[in-house]
Scaffold this motif. Structure first.
Motif, PDB file in Angstrom:
ATOM      1  N   GLY A  69      -3.278  -4.008   1.464  1.00 29.89           N
ATOM      2  CA  GLY A  69      -2.372  -2.884   1.339  1.00 29.89           C
ATOM      3  C   GLY A  69      -1.110  -3.259   0.599  1.00 29.89           C
ATOM      4  N   ALA A  70      -0.079  -2.458   0.816  1.00 30.43           N
ATOM      5  CA  ALA A  70       1.202  -2.661   0.140  1.00 30.43           C
ATOM      6  C   ALA A  70       2.332  -2.349   1.111  1.00 30.43           C
ATOM      7  CB  ALA A  70       1.305  -1.761  -1.089  1.00 30.43           C
ATOM      8  N   ALA A  71       3.498  -2.953   0.868  1.00 30.85           N
ATOM      9  CA  ALA A  71       4.659  -2.718   1.717  1.00 30.85           C
ATOM     10  C   ALA A  71       5.929  -2.809   0.885  1.00 30.85           C
ATOM     11  CB  ALA A  71       4.704  -3.731   2.857  1.00 30.85           C
ATOM     12  N   VAL A  72       6.917  -2.012   1.267  1.00 34.06           N
ATOM     13  CA  VAL A  72       8.226  -2.049   0.626  1.00 34.06           C
ATOM     14  C   VAL A  72       9.287  -2.017   1.714  1.00 34.06           C
ATOM     15  CG1 VAL A  72       7.513  -0.985  -1.542  1.00 34.06           C
ATOM     16  CG2 VAL A  72       8.215   0.465   0.377  1.00 34.06           C
ATOM     17  N   GLY A  73      10.452  -2.530   1.378  1.00 40.64           N
ATOM     18  CA  GLY A  73      11.560  -2.503   2.321  1.00 40.64           C
ATOM     19  C   GLY A  73      12.870  -2.664   1.584  1.00 40.64           C
TER      20      GLY A  73
ATOM     21  N   VAL B 157      14.986  -0.983   6.673  1.00 34.92           N
ATOM     22  CA  VAL B 157      13.902  -0.006   6.560  1.00 34.92           C
ATOM     23  C   VAL B 157      12.708  -0.693   5.901  1.00 34.92           C
ATOM     24  CG1 VAL B 157      15.297   2.104   6.496  1.00 34.92           C
ATOM     25  CG2 VAL B 157      14.857   0.869   4.376  1.00 34.92           C
ATOM     26  N   THR B 158      11.540  -0.467   6.447  1.00 32.35           N
ATOM     27  CA  THR B 158      10.303  -1.028   5.902  1.00 32.35           C
ATOM     28  C   THR B 158       9.178  -0.037   6.122  1.00 32.35           C
ATOM     29  OG1 THR B 158      10.964  -3.310   6.390  1.00 32.35           O
ATOM     30  CG2 THR B 158       8.618  -2.917   6.077  1.00 32.35           C
ATOM     31  N   THR B 159       8.302   0.084   5.136  1.00 37.67           N
ATOM     32  CA  THR B 159       7.115   0.909   5.308  1.00 37.67           C
ATOM     33  C   THR B 159       5.944   0.249   4.598  1.00 37.67           C
ATOM     34  OG1 THR B 159       6.261   3.186   5.225  1.00 37.67           O
ATOM     35  CG2 THR B 159       7.461   2.398   3.280  1.00 37.67           C
ATOM     36  N   ALA B 160       4.754   0.402   5.194  1.00 30.54           N
ATOM     37  CA  ALA B 160       3.551  -0.223   4.646  1.00 30.54           C
ATOM     38  C   ALA B 160       2.412   0.779   4.643  1.00 30.54           C
ATOM     39  CB  ALA B 160       3.159  -1.449   5.475  1.00 30.54           C
ATOM     40  N   ALA B 161       1.581   0.706   3.614  1.00 26.67           N
ATOM     41  CA  ALA B 161       0.340   1.478   3.527  1.00 26.67           C
ATOM     42  C   ALA B 161      -0.810   0.482   3.539  1.00 26.67           C
ATOM     43  CB  ALA B 161       0.306   2.319   2.258  1.00 26.67           C
ATOM     44  N   LEU B 162      -1.693   0.592   4.524  1.00 34.92           N
ATOM     45  CA  LEU B 162      -2.723  -0.410   4.741  1.00 34.92           C
ATOM     46  C   LEU B 162      -4.106   0.217   4.819  1.00 34.92           C
ATOM     47  CD1 LEU B 162      -0.884  -2.465   7.527  1.00 34.92           C
ATOM     48  CD2 LEU B 162      -0.875  -2.890   5.058  1.00 34.92           C
ATOM     49  N   THR B 163      -5.115  -0.582   4.501  1.00 32.22           N
ATOM     50  CA  THR B 163      -6.502  -0.162   4.664  1.00 32.22           C
ATOM     51  C   THR B 163      -7.169  -1.068   5.691  1.00 32.22           C
ATOM     52  OG1 THR B 163      -7.188  -1.575   2.814  1.00 32.22           O
ATOM     53  CG2 THR B 163      -6.698   0.725   2.325  1.00 32.22           C
ATOM     54  N   PHE B 164      -8.125  -0.486   6.414  1.00 33.77           N
ATOM     55  CA  PHE B 164      -8.828  -1.201   7.478  1.00 33.77           C
ATOM     56  C   PHE B 164     -10.275  -1.444   7.082  1.00 33.77           C
ATOM     57  CE2 PHE B 164      -5.222   0.690   9.483  1.00 33.77           C
ATOM     58  CZ  PHE B 164      -4.892  -0.116  10.565  1.00 33.77           C
ATOM     59  N   ASP B 165     -10.892  -2.408   7.759  1.00 40.66           N
ATOM     60  CA  ASP B 165     -12.289  -2.715   7.459  1.00 40.66           C
ATOM     61  C   ASP B 165     -13.239  -1.595   7.877  1.00 40.66           C
ATOM     62  OD1 ASP B 165     -12.135  -3.022  10.210  1.00 40.66           O
ATOM     63  OD2 ASP B 165     -12.848  -5.098  10.246  1.00 40.66           O
ATOM     64  N   THR B 166     -12.740  -0.630   8.641  1.00 40.94           N
ATOM     65  CA  THR B 166     -13.544   0.525   9.041  1.00 40.94           C
ATOM     66  C   THR B 166     -13.507   1.638   8.000  1.00 40.94           C
ATOM     67  OG1 THR B 166     -11.634   1.454  10.190  1.00 40.94           O
ATOM     68  CG2 THR B 166     -13.125   0.062  11.484  1.00 40.94           C
ATOM     69  N   GLY B 167     -12.653   1.493   6.979  1.00 37.67           N
ATOM     70  CA  GLY B 167     -12.444   2.550   6.003  1.00 37.67           C
ATOM     71  C   GLY B 167     -11.257   3.428   6.327  1.00 37.67           C
ATOM     72  N   ALA B 168     -10.669   3.245   7.500  1.00 40.39           N
ATOM     73  CA  ALA B 168      -9.480   4.014   7.865  1.00 40.39           C
ATOM     74  C   ALA B 168      -8.284   3.548   7.032  1.00 40.39           C
ATOM     75  CB  ALA B 168      -9.179   3.854   9.350  1.00 40.39           C
TER      76      ALA B 168
END
Length: 324
Positions: free
Chosen positions: A189-193, A206-217
């Motif tokens: 995924g990716a993260a910024v702060g 402030v920090t936010t992350a967009a992540l992907t899971f091995d389940t496809g979620a």
């Protein structure tokens, strides 16, 4: 026989554990160590224990069956090494360290020694989390929306990166751990702060992350320490026909039958303490976050924190879910 516990760290969370341990039959906190001796004395008095100015003095003076390490993130390392040397079962409060290297080193030593351990990811003991897992078994999560929007704790070390590891590592780690339990392992995924400079210290506020899971979620995880009080702390999950909002105190379920709120019926810190003591006694096997399992969460939050402070790419030092 009485199980004798030593407690290192006389802060808030150390007090929570002392109070819950003091309610257990045939369990006694016999010593409390803290560099602020007056604080150690005040906490020790609640359990009829002896106070010590440091963990070295505690280990030298007391006969122990297990050790609780409830120190600030930068305090991890030497005390765990000493417990491993003595073969003491070890309860460690999260996070495992400010960095990843310290935790990896300790994990290797703990594994080699075959030491019984538990880590304080107490959300795993919520009865509401168990209910959420049952619901998700029939309808797996496709999206996670997690937030820890809060004030900065009033302790001098918390706002400094080298002492706390930052909010993602020190607080929001609970959210990532819950997501691993309920959704699966993060694969990237990716993260910024950023930091506004309006508060003392040098951590990202402030920090936010967009992540992907091995389940496809997929999931988003956001945290901030700029607010005057706790505003939104929890994990929201979206699944086919099902919405869940889990906090440390409640679970809100939205499904075809409408919306309902379930209050927790279990004190999760008391539950994790009972489970650890039972394991120490050889009377139970319900430790839900041994050190090696907690390390997987620490690898994840360390990767997110590094990405937010760096090039934005979340790269796991070792794929989550692969044993240390």
């Amino acid at each position: 026989m009485t199980t004798r516990i030593g407690l290192v760290g006389a802060g808030f969370i150390g007090g929570r554990h002392l109070d819950s341990l003091s309610t257990l039959d045939d369990v006694r906190v016999v010593g409390v160590a803290d560099p602020q001796l007056e604080r150690a004395e005040q906490l020790a008095a609640r359990a009829g224990a002896r106070a010590h100015p440091g963990w070295q003095q505690l280990l030298d003076a007391e006969e122990l069956d297990a050790l609780y390490v409830c120190v600030p993130p930068h305090g991890h390392g030497a005390v765990e090494e000493a417990a491993v040397d003595r073969g003491l079962p070890l309860f460690v409060e999260k996070p495992l360290a400010t960095d990843l290297a310290t935790a990896e080193r300790l994990a290797a030593r703990i594994e080699s020694a075959g030491l019984l351990t538990a880590v304080g990811y107490h959300w795993r003991y919520l009865d509401t989390l168990e209910h959420a897992r049952e619901l998700l078994a029939a309808s797996p999560a496709r999206m996670v929306l997690a937030a820890w929007l809060d004030k900065a704790p009033r302790v001098p070390w918390w706002s400094w990166q080298e002492q706390s590891g930052g909010q993602t590592v020190e607080q929001a780690t609970h959210l990532f751990d819950v997501a691993r339990v309920l959704v699966g392992e993060v694969v990237g995924g990716a993260a910024v702060g950023s930091r506004s400079g309006s508060a003392p210290g040098d951590i990202l506020d402030v920090t936010t992350a967009a992540l992907t899971f091995d389940t496809g979620a997929v999931g988003s995880f956001s945290n901030s320490c700029l607010l005057p009080r706790g505003h939104r702390i929890g994990v929201e999950l979206v699944a086919p026909g099902l919405g869940l909002w889990l906090t440390e105190h409640q679970l809100v379920v939205s499904d075809a039958d409408g919306e309902r709120t379930l209050d927790r019926q279990v004190d999760p810190i008391a539950a994790e303490d009972r489970a650890f003591v039972a394991a120490v006694r050889g009377e139970g096997d319900d430790v839900r976050a041994p050190y090696a399992e907690a390390l997987r969460t620490h690898r994840l939050v360390s990767a997110v924190a590094a990405a937010a402070a760096g090039d934005g790419v979340v790269e796991l030092a070792q794929p989550a879910g692969v044993p240390a």
